[in-house]
Design a protein around this motif. Structure first.
Motif, PDB file in Angstrom:
ATOM      1  N   CYS A  45       0.735  -1.101  -0.038  1.00 63.66           N
ATOM      2  CA  CYS A  45      -0.201  -0.027  -0.021  1.00 63.66           C
ATOM      3  C   CYS A  45       0.712   1.376  -0.086  1.00 63.66           C
ATOM      4  CB  CYS A  45      -0.996  -0.016   1.074  1.00 63.66           C
ATOM      5  SG  CYS A  45      -2.231  -1.095   0.870  1.00 63.66           S
ATOM      6  N   ASP A  46       1.954   1.280  -0.568  1.00 68.46           N
ATOM      7  CA  ASP A  46       2.889   2.420  -0.514  1.00 68.46           C
ATOM      8  C   ASP A  46       2.390   3.507  -1.410  1.00 68.46           C
ATOM      9  OD1 ASP A  46       4.706   1.522   1.195  1.00 68.46           O
ATOM     10  OD2 ASP A  46       6.373   0.942  -0.153  1.00 68.46           O
ATOM     11  N   MET A  47       1.490   3.295  -2.408  1.00 69.57           N
ATOM     12  CA  MET A  47       1.189   4.224  -3.214  1.00 69.57           C
ATOM     13  C   MET A  47       0.021   4.923  -2.720  1.00 69.57           C
ATOM     14  SD  MET A  47       0.898   1.597  -6.680  1.00 69.57           S
ATOM     15  CE  MET A  47       0.558   2.877  -8.019  1.00 69.57           C
ATOM     16  N   ASP A  48      -0.611   4.535  -1.604  1.00 64.73           N
ATOM     17  CA  ASP A  48      -1.932   5.469  -1.172  1.00 64.73           C
ATOM     18  C   ASP A  48      -1.713   5.086   0.210  1.00 64.73           C
ATOM     19  OD1 ASP A  48      -4.066   6.546  -0.277  1.00 64.73           O
ATOM     20  OD2 ASP A  48      -5.071   6.123  -2.025  1.00 64.73           O
ATOM     21  N   SER A  49      -1.725   6.205   1.158  1.00 66.56           N
ATOM     22  CA  SER A  49      -1.729   5.971   2.767  1.00 66.56           C
ATOM     23  C   SER A  49      -3.124   5.547   3.203  1.00 66.56           C
ATOM     24  CB  SER A  49      -1.518   7.038   3.515  1.00 66.56           C
ATOM     25  OG  SER A  49      -2.340   8.321   3.224  1.00 66.56           O
ATOM     26  N   SER A  50      -4.217   5.847   2.550  1.00 61.67           N
ATOM     27  CA  SER A  50      -5.499   5.301   2.997  1.00 61.67           C
ATOM     28  C   SER A  50      -5.639   3.617   2.544  1.00 61.67           C
ATOM     29  CB  SER A  50      -6.651   5.939   2.383  1.00 61.67           C
ATOM     30  OG  SER A  50      -6.825   5.855   0.909  1.00 61.67           O
ATOM     31  N   CYS A  51      -4.838   3.244   1.984  1.00 59.60           N
ATOM     32  CA  CYS A  51      -4.698   1.343   1.499  1.00 59.60           C
ATOM     33  C   CYS A  51      -4.720   0.502   2.651  1.00 59.60           C
ATOM     34  CB  CYS A  51      -3.771   1.473   0.290  1.00 59.60           C
ATOM     35  SG  CYS A  51      -3.550  -0.216  -0.099  1.00 59.60           S
ATOM     36  N   ILE A  52      -5.253  -0.388   2.745  1.00 61.36           N
ATOM     37  CA  ILE A  52      -5.487  -1.434   3.681  1.00 61.36           C
ATOM     38  C   ILE A  52      -5.020  -2.749   2.815  1.00 61.36           C
ATOM     39  CG2 ILE A  52      -6.327  -2.849   5.505  1.00 61.36           C
ATOM     40  CD1 ILE A  52      -7.959  -0.139   6.189  1.00 61.36           C
ATOM     41  N   GLU A  71       1.133 -10.994  -5.157  1.00 61.73           N
ATOM     42  CA  GLU A  71      -0.159 -10.325  -5.521  1.00 61.73           C
ATOM     43  C   GLU A  71      -0.906 -10.406  -4.237  1.00 61.73           C
ATOM     44  OE1 GLU A  71      -2.586 -11.162  -9.378  1.00 61.73           O
ATOM     45  OE2 GLU A  71      -3.633 -11.964  -7.801  1.00 61.73           O
ATOM     46  N   TYR A  72      -1.342  -9.099  -3.955  1.00 58.60           N
ATOM     47  CA  TYR A  72      -2.201  -8.850  -2.611  1.00 58.60           C
ATOM     48  C   TYR A  72      -3.505  -8.188  -3.098  1.00 58.60           C
ATOM     49  CZ  TYR A  72       1.607 -10.223   0.496  1.00 58.60           C
ATOM     50  OH  TYR A  72       2.515 -10.757   1.220  1.00 58.60           O
ATOM     51  N   LYS A  73      -4.607  -8.533  -2.206  1.00 56.07           N
ATOM     52  CA  LYS A  73      -5.700  -7.781  -2.364  1.00 56.07           C
ATOM     53  C   LYS A  73      -5.847  -6.661  -1.589  1.00 56.07           C
ATOM     54  CE  LYS A  73     -10.554  -8.050  -2.733  1.00 56.07           C
ATOM     55  NZ  LYS A  73     -11.926  -8.622  -3.090  1.00 56.07           N
ATOM     56  N   THR A  74      -6.040  -5.413  -1.781  1.00 54.73           N
ATOM     57  CA  THR A  74      -6.080  -4.379  -0.817  1.00 54.73           C
ATOM     58  C   THR A  74      -7.407  -3.402  -1.081  1.00 54.73           C
ATOM     59  OG1 THR A  74      -5.357  -2.625  -2.430  1.00 54.73           O
ATOM     60  CG2 THR A  74      -3.685  -4.066  -1.305  1.00 54.73           C
ATOM     61  N   THR A  75      -7.649  -2.549  -0.279  1.00 50.27           N
ATOM     62  CA  THR A  75      -8.884  -1.851  -0.401  1.00 50.27           C
ATOM     63  C   THR A  75      -8.938  -0.990  -1.812  1.00 50.27           C
ATOM     64  OG1 THR A  75      -7.988   0.076   0.792  1.00 50.27           O
ATOM     65  CG2 THR A  75      -9.318  -1.821   1.960  1.00 50.27           C
ATOM     66  N   HIS A  76      -7.817  -0.952  -2.372  1.00 45.90           N
ATOM     67  CA  HIS A  76      -7.736  -0.141  -3.703  1.00 45.90           C
ATOM     68  C   HIS A  76      -7.759  -1.177  -4.820  1.00 45.90           C
ATOM     69  CE1 HIS A  76      -7.568   3.864  -1.968  1.00 45.90           C
ATOM     70  NE2 HIS A  76      -7.163   3.375  -0.870  1.00 45.90           N
ATOM     71  N   GLY A  77      -8.038  -2.368  -4.500  1.00 44.72           N
ATOM     72  CA  GLY A  77      -7.907  -3.335  -5.812  1.00 44.72           C
ATOM     73  C   GLY A  77      -6.708  -4.150  -5.610  1.00 44.72           C
ATOM     74  N   MET A  78      -6.246  -5.026  -6.687  1.00 48.15           N
ATOM     75  CA  MET A  78      -5.098  -5.996  -6.464  1.00 48.15           C
ATOM     76  C   MET A  78      -3.935  -5.045  -6.853  1.00 48.15           C
ATOM     77  SD  MET A  78      -6.633  -8.696  -6.063  1.00 48.15           S
ATOM     78  CE  MET A  78      -5.337 -10.040  -6.019  1.00 48.15           C
TER      79      MET A  78
END
Length: 107
Positions: A45-52, A71-78
């Motif tokens: 989630c380095d690209m967006d601090s609100s990402c989990i 590959e990880y699933k995050t709150t901002h997609g894969m």
């Protein structure tokens, strides 16, 4: 003439040792490790601090001698995280994320 042979033998032993060391390091780098999995998760989630990060483990992991990809699933997609060593085969690992899946659907 005998001294030339000793130098040649020494060179052969040194080259064999270097080849063995590089082969062993490449073999070790080609394995997925818990160290790089944890590092990749920390950087997903380095690209967006609100990402989990939603996954506790990577969905997909691939390794070769120069990089590990997860590959990880995050709150901002894969997110695909690529980890590489600082020097080609040696040094600490560093990871960079990018949006999207590692493997796109072929259909």
């Amino acid at each position: 003439m005998a001294e030339g042979n000793a130098g040649g033998r020494l060179m052969a032993v040194v080259l064999l040792a270097v080849t063995g060391l590089l082969s062993y390091q490449a073999w070790g780098n080609a394995k997925l490790t818990t160290e790089t999995m944890a590092l990749a998760k920390d950087h997903a989630c380095d690209m967006d601090s609100s990402c989990i990060v939603l996954d506790s483990q990577p969905r997909v992991g691939k390794a070769d001698i120069v990089r590990h990809r997860y590959e990880y699933k995050t709150t901002h997609g894969m997110m695909t995280v690529t980890c590489k060593r600082q020097l080609l085969l040696f040094g600490p690992w560093s990871c960079t994320p990018e949006e999207g899946r590692m493997i796109s659907d072929p259909f």
